[in-house]
Design an enzyme around this catalytic site. Structure first.
Site, PDB file in Angstrom:
ATOM      1  N   GLU A   1       0.826  -1.200   0.000  1.00  0.00           N
ATOM      2  CA  GLU A   1       0.000   0.000   0.000  1.00  0.00           C
ATOM      3  C   GLU A   1       0.874   1.269   0.000  1.00  0.00           C
ATOM      4  OE1 GLU A   1      -3.326   0.405  -0.308  1.00  0.00           O
ATOM      5  OE2 GLU A   1      -3.009   2.571  -0.145  1.00  0.00           O
TER       6      GLU A   1
ATOM      7  N   THR B   1      -6.232   1.345  -5.620  1.00  0.00           N
ATOM      8  CA  THR B   1      -5.609   0.057  -5.271  1.00  0.00           C
ATOM      9  C   THR B   1      -6.091  -1.059  -6.186  1.00  0.00           C
ATOM     10  OG1 THR B   1      -5.490   0.691  -2.965  1.00  0.00           O
ATOM     11  CG2 THR B   1      -5.357  -1.649  -3.430  1.00  0.00           C
TER      12      THR B   1
ATOM     13  N   HIS C   1      -1.736   2.732   4.637  1.00  0.00           N
ATOM     14  CA  HIS C   1      -2.797   3.440   3.909  1.00  0.00           C
ATOM     15  C   HIS C   1      -2.960   4.864   4.430  1.00  0.00           C
ATOM     16  CE1 HIS C   1      -6.837   4.394   2.435  1.00  0.00           C
ATOM     17  NE2 HIS C   1      -6.605   3.461   1.516  1.00  0.00           N
TER      18      HIS C   1
ATOM     19  N   ASP D   1       1.527   0.067  -4.755  1.00  0.00           N
ATOM     20  CA  ASP D   1       0.341   0.159  -5.623  1.00  0.00           C
ATOM     21  C   ASP D   1       0.185   1.536  -6.263  1.00  0.00           C
ATOM     22  OD1 ASP D   1      -0.529   1.415  -3.270  1.00  0.00           O
ATOM     23  OD2 ASP D   1      -2.490   0.435  -3.247  1.00  0.00           O
ATOM     24  N   HIS D   2       0.523   2.581  -5.520  1.00  0.00           N
ATOM     25  CA  HIS D   2       0.369   3.960  -6.023  1.00  0.00           C
ATOM     26  C   HIS D   2       1.023   4.907  -5.037  1.00  0.00           C
ATOM     27  CE1 HIS D   2      -2.676   4.284  -2.954  1.00  0.00           C
ATOM     28  NE2 HIS D   2      -3.289   3.218  -3.457  1.00  0.00           N
TER      29      HIS D   2
HETATM   30  C1  GP9 Z   1      -8.724  -1.382   1.015  1.00  0.00           C
HETATM   31  C2  GP9 Z   1      -7.502  -0.949   0.320  1.00  0.00           C
HETATM   32  C3  GP9 Z   1      -7.506   0.530   0.062  1.00  0.00           C
HETATM   33  O1  GP9 Z   1      -9.024  -2.708   0.910  1.00  0.00           O
HETATM   34  O2  GP9 Z   1      -7.176  -1.718  -0.730  1.00  0.00           O
HETATM   35  O3  GP9 Z   1      -7.633   0.947  -1.220  1.00  0.00           O
HETATM   36  P1  GP9 Z   1      -7.235   2.428  -1.686  1.00  0.00           P
HETATM   37  O4  GP9 Z   1      -8.015   3.387  -0.858  1.00  0.00           O
HETATM   38  O5  GP9 Z   1      -5.769   2.626  -1.478  1.00  0.00           O
HETATM   39  O6  GP9 Z   1      -7.580   2.493  -3.114  1.00  0.00           O
HETATM   40 MN    MN Z   2      -3.935   1.640  -2.190  1.00  0.00          MN
END
Ligand code: GP9
Ligand code: MN
Length: 728
Positions: free
Chosen positions: A124, A168, A287, A347-348
């Site tokens: 994350e 995500t 996150h 992921d980003h």
């Molecule tokens: C929640 C997580 C968050 O399951 O994958 O996603 P995001 O807010 O980063 O897109």
């Molecule tokens: Mn994410």
């Protein structure tokens, strides 16, 4: 998708195919001599070609190979058609990563991890600027740095996120499927019923077990429903992974399981999985808004960084790194490290470059100006077991490249699906196409970042060097801009038309797919002005709607933010009305504010769990035609999923060259221009090349009759102001 109109006939491809098969076979038969042998050869060639083409036993493999060939050929052709065939052969190949994998597998690392498990970890919000970085003498990611140093590790330091609007979930999607998620809404929901053939399915065909792990509610991002469709046999989620209830973990309202507990519990499942397996683990602790409990925040911050997004972020990432270290040890302890290829990426981004405080703080930390490309740069690390290679790859790469790259390492001879990435381990140069944060058409290559202008006018774009951030002239990048734009459009085409199902499962060729999807919107014969009242009450208009076969209405939502709620209700009413009356088409006058409110046409506003609402939106949107008054809004409406748009082009806002530039790159359904200007410049005829219809509007109350307008090249007339008028 105008470019799909330009494809050649089926027979061109047949000839091409026959030629290829024939030539290859003849080469193999070089040693044969004599007329009899020659005849036999020719008969065999034709039989072989016919067998493959007719596929009498309906072998799915042959069907799929054929389609891949057809697909590559025709899309390439379509793209060449769109641009007037200006690309050289080599460039065209590049546009179509699809079908190229088989030519990219000649390299020393082919099959380096053949038969091994694949453990893929999506971390994350992990940005590449955290790698090899220290904050006041404290190493931020010691475990990842150590992994990069180890024998067997490949590190990609110019790897970039490639998302749509699913964040995500898009990162998961593009990594596994090698084309982009939707920009309109999140793919996992919007295209839940599509057919997919990405990494999990491909590895299942190789005898792999597949599982995905995420320590949060299984319904989030519609994961529970989409994962089986993506090819995952098992989804280990918070039903099984018990939260350790650490307050603040995951950030905001997402308080899931901590990464430490996630890895400790996931290993229990991993241990028992039959091998080889593909396990995809998605972390959560780092996150946004990165609020860790104090006891887990181990980086000592300077006063000015305390309680800031940046300070909290580096603490979160440091914690995530510790947990990754723990996981790598668990893999070693359980005998999984040595027989698995371990890949890991962020992921980003987590630190928004567009926030000026964050931008300043991060620039100070980095010692250079924090730009969009630094923000979108995520690390990719691949660790091969029992290998003595250790290398850093600095070509530009994106998440779409993961599928071909890992397939090469796992020793796959072919990729029998559609994909848009390339194998990074044999590629000579990199190319990353973007649609979020950098607008569609923007790209990052090994040397420059090209940012497409938000108004869709190429000459207004910006480009800068990756190495020192200095600005460069955009003129040389028009072809690459088109390439980037087309790759984004191709992803969208795959999703919108469920192309993988049609091509790979149903055995349709590209001609059949296209003829089933392209429908030309007809010019409205007459447009009735409609009010909110008309949508609710039994009015005159309603009578017309009930009696006529096709009715076009012109609606103008209030764009006053004070009346925002009213506008939302208006959009909702409009959707329900059009859902109920399938013969109604609506032209909507939109301005900057109203377009922001269009977000309310999105699924999540309609109620994401209500499938009817999703279907209604999808169906209705094809009958909605926004009427826009600025170029900027064009891209915005396109991102909202509208197919047909009318753009009014005002000479006082844009110069004629700018208008032409815009229409060279964008293809609105219709444009409306000032009749007087058009008269002087013969503009209606010129503009008609790039849009289906050209309407006129008058600025001085000049009335032109039908015949006069036609002579000027117009299809109709919109009296200014558009709100009060009727095109015909
Ligand atoms: C929640 C997580 C968050 O399951 O994958 O996603 P995001 O807010 O980063 O897109
Ligand atoms: Mn994410």
């Amino acid at each position: 998708m105008n470019f799909f109109k330009f494809y050649h006939t089926f027979f061109n491809n047949l000839t091409d195919f026959f030629r290829t098969v024939g030539v290859r076979f003849l080469q193999d038969c070089k040693k044969l001599k004599g007329t009899t042998k020659k005849r036999i050869k020719i008969i065999i060639i034709w039989m072989l070609a016919l067998l493959i083409l007719m596929n009498p036993i309906a072998s799915p493999l042959l069907t799929s190979i054929n389609n891949q060939e057809f697909f590559s050929y025709h899309i390439r052709d379509g793209i060449a058609g769109l641009t007037g065939g200006v690309f050289g052969q080599e460039k065209q190949e590049y546009y179509l990563a699809t079908g190229t994998y088989e030519n990219q597998i000649n390299g020393p690392l082919f099959g380096a991890a053949k038969g091994k498990n694949l453990i893929l970890i999506q971390v994350e919000a992990l940005q590449n600027i955290m790698i090899h970085a220290s904050y006041n003498g404290q190493e931020l990611t010691p475990n990842l740095n150590q992994l990069i140093k180890e024998q067997g590790s490949l590190y990609f330091d110019h790897y970039y996120q490639q998302l749509g609007s699913g964040n995500t979930s898009d990162s998961e999607f593009v990594t596994n499927n090698s084309y982009l998620g939707s920009i309109e809404s999140y793919t996992y929901q919007l295209y839940e019923d599509n057919y997919f053939k990405g990494l999990p399915w491909i590895l299942k065909e190789q005898g792999y077990q597949t599982a995905v792990f995420h320590g949060y509610n299984k319904t989030f991002w519609n994961r529970e429903n989409i994962y089986p469709k993506l090819g995952f046999d098992t989804f280990v989620n918070s039903d099984v992974l018990k939260s350790d209830n650490i307050i603040g973990i995951g950030g905001g309202n997402i308080t899931g399981i901590s990464d430490a507990a996630f890895f400790q519990q996931s290993i229990e499942t991993l241990k028992t999985m039959p091998q080889p397996f593909y396990s995809f683990l998605i972390t959560l602790s780092s996150h946004h808004p990165f609020k860790l409990p104090e006891e887990l925040s181990q980086i000592t911050l300077a006063k000015e960084d305390e309680d800031t997004l940046f300070g909290d972020y580096i603490n979160s990432i440091h914690y995530a790194d510790q947990c990754l270290g723990l996981f790598l040890n668990l893999l070693k302890e359980n005998g999984l490290y040595e027989n698995s290829v371990i890949a890991l990426y962020g992921d980003h981004f987590g630190l928004p470059q567009t926030d000026s405080d964050v931008q300043k703080q991060v620039s100070k930390f980095l010692g250079y100006d924090y730009k969009l490309n630094h923000m979108m740069n995520i690390p990719l690390i691949i660790h091969l077991p029992n290998s003595d290679i250790n290398e850093t790859f600095s070509l530009a790469a994106g998440e779409a490249d993961f599928l071909p790259t890992i397939s090469y390492l796992l020793g796959l001879e072919r990729l029998d699906t559609l994909y848009l990435g390339q194998n990074l381990l044999t590629a000579k140069s990199g190319f990353v196409f973007e649609q979020t944060h950098l607008l569609k058409g923007s790209f990052i290559n090994d040397n420059i970042v090209f940012e497409m202008s938000r108004d869709g006018v190429f000459s207004h774009s910006k480009a800068w060097r990756v190495d020192d951030g200095s600005e460069v002239d955009v003129t040389p990048f028009e072809q690459d801009y088109l390439k980037a734009k087309q790759l984004v459009e191709l992803s969208d085409f795959y999703l919108k038309n469920d192309v993988l199902r049609k091509a790979l499962l149903e055995g349709l060729n590209i001609d059949e797919i296209i003829s089933g999807t392209v429908s030309e919107t007809k010019k409205p014969e007459y447009v009735y002005t409609a009010t909110t009242n008309d949508l609710k009450e039994n009015t005159e208009l309603n009578k017309i709607v009930q009696s006529e076969e096709e009715v076009s209405i012109l609606v103008t939502p209030s764009s006053d933010w004070q009346e925002q709620d009213e506008s939302k209700v208006f959009f909702m009413d409009l959707i329900s009305y059009m859902h109920e009356h399938k013969n109604v088409r609506a032209l909507i006058n939109l301005d900057e504010n109203a377009i922001s409110m269009l977000r309310y046409l999105k699924n999540d506003q309609l109620d994401i769990n209500n499938n009817d609402a999703v279907t209604a939106r999808k169906e209705v949107i094809s009958r909605l035609i926004p009427v826009l008054h600025s170029f900027d809004l064009y891209t915005k409406t396109e991102y909202e999923g509208f197919k047909d748009v009318i753009v009014t082009l005002k000479k006082d806002t844009y110069t004629i060259p700018e208008i032409k530039d815009f229409l060279d790159q964008n293809h609105p359904w219709a444009v409306a221009i000032d009749v007087d200007n058009a008269k002087e410049e013969n503009l209606a005829y010129v503009l008609k090349r790039n849009s289906n219809y050209v309407y006129g509007y008058g600025t001085n109350n000049i009335n032109y009759d039908d015949k006069a307008l036609k002579e000027l090249g117009f299809d109709g007339f919109i009296v200014k102001p558009v709100q009060e008028s009727l095109p015909y």
